[in-house]
Design a protein around this motif. Sequence first.
Motif, PDB file in Angstrom:
ATOM      1  N   ILE A 176      18.419  34.837 -35.126  1.00  0.00           N
ATOM      2  CA  ILE A 176      18.021  33.752 -36.011  1.00  0.00           C
ATOM      3  C   ILE A 176      18.383  32.406 -35.413  1.00  0.00           C
ATOM      4  O   ILE A 176      19.284  32.288 -34.586  1.00  0.00           O
ATOM      5  N   SER A 289      20.511  38.759 -36.312  1.00  0.00           N
ATOM      6  CA  SER A 289      19.844  38.843 -37.611  1.00  0.00           C
ATOM      7  C   SER A 289      20.530  39.867 -38.505  1.00  0.00           C
ATOM      8  O   SER A 289      20.557  39.719 -39.731  1.00  0.00           O
ATOM      9  N   GLU A 292      23.467  38.208 -40.373  1.00  0.00           N
ATOM     10  CA  GLU A 292      23.196  37.087 -41.276  1.00  0.00           C
ATOM     11  C   GLU A 292      23.530  37.423 -42.723  1.00  0.00           C
ATOM     12  O   GLU A 292      24.256  36.678 -43.406  1.00  0.00           O
TER      13      GLU A 292
END
Length: 456
Positions: A176, A289, A292
């Motif tokens: 990300i 990711s 996250e």
Amino acid sequence: MKRTAIAAVAITLGTLVPTMFATSVDAATSKHTMKVATIVLNGSVVSKPDKFVAGTPATTYMPIFYVQQLINKALGISSSSDVWNGSAKTWTLTVSGAKPNVISQGSGAAINVNGTTIEHAPVLIDVDPSSGQSTTFMPIYYVQQLLNQVLGIPASGDVWNGNTAKWTINTNAQGISQNTMANAMWDVFNSINYDVVTHATMDEAGVAPTSDPVTAGDVANWLAAWAEKSKGYTLRYNVTSSTGQITKAGTFIPFNLEYESSTDPYTWASEGALFQGTSVTNSSSVISSSDESTILSNLKWWLTGDRVVNGVHHLHVPMYGNFINYVSIVPQTLTPQQYEKALSQTEKYYDELTATVSGDTVNLTLPDVTNTSEKLVWRADDGTWKKGYITGGTSRVGDTGGVTWSFQNDTKWGPSIGISALNDNLEGWSIAYPSLASGSPIFTEPIDGNNEQPAP
């Protein structure tokens, strides 16, 4: 013909990027016998640089430039912060958030990270046949040591057999961006209505994310910046510091890391369990990711002070400012370092508190703190100030936990839970919780009694 380009390496937030060390070397032919090496990243060949063996004892020298390409590919970041002093043989690197330790001392070029010389390494300049340029070569061993120290790569993450360097790094090629993570964090911030003075925007907090991959250091810095603009409280009474200075009632005290368990955002965030359950190992770790959602869950847990998993409440020290705690004992009673150490340890164990609630029956599990270095003790009561789980007495010694305390709670107040470091002026926490009409505590509205911070 003169060559004036010597490839080096620059590191910022775990990033290596091209920079040039100025020198002047004839570059017609290589002075050493070159053989091709192979650099492998997570099973894929990244490059095949030339290397040579030299020195006594013999060791393999590798062009730093190709190691630089490896890390750039692994992290996908392009930035620089390094200074090479050729005459002094000093390589100075600035790595945001890193707290390097000394690896070894000796002769050769000094490798300095954030003001600490972590090691000395021999360097040789020779022509890289692939580029035809004079290039700085360094033993692969020292490069491994440096990168393992700065990037937090375990020894098992890199293997060198004399011909092939195999690196296993948690890459974020599909990860990300700063923009994605910052927006998600601000969504969490804006969803919190309890004990938030103002919902500061990114601009107001001085946060300017980009499309670059986000690191743990970025996340920690943003959280601290938001807290300093959005959290705080107004003093109800005059506060006298350990030096006699008086801060008057009515003064607004903004949240400030100076009064917390660490003034370093990454350390403070780590001690607040922000990265618990993730692959993060240091401030330079790139957020994948898969990490996250865990970080965002941990963030909300910290801001609300509670989260429920399978019917069990997992408590957390609320993100309240500790101005009063700090100014009343530092510097007269404790040094800032002692204060930070005490808060760090009390916070760790408070964040392990669990509770189950059925109506007005509360089962509170107190973690065992018997062998803690700061001699921690628990103090708790059921809200009536009559049924305390504490031995009391003039020694003010509480209980060392390792038990589940069950009680009925039928007042407007839920339990008050404290943990203190006896070694450090009883430094620690005392958190109270209001109750519903049924007597069930509201763990998402913690009240920090130590800092005169009542429920809004």
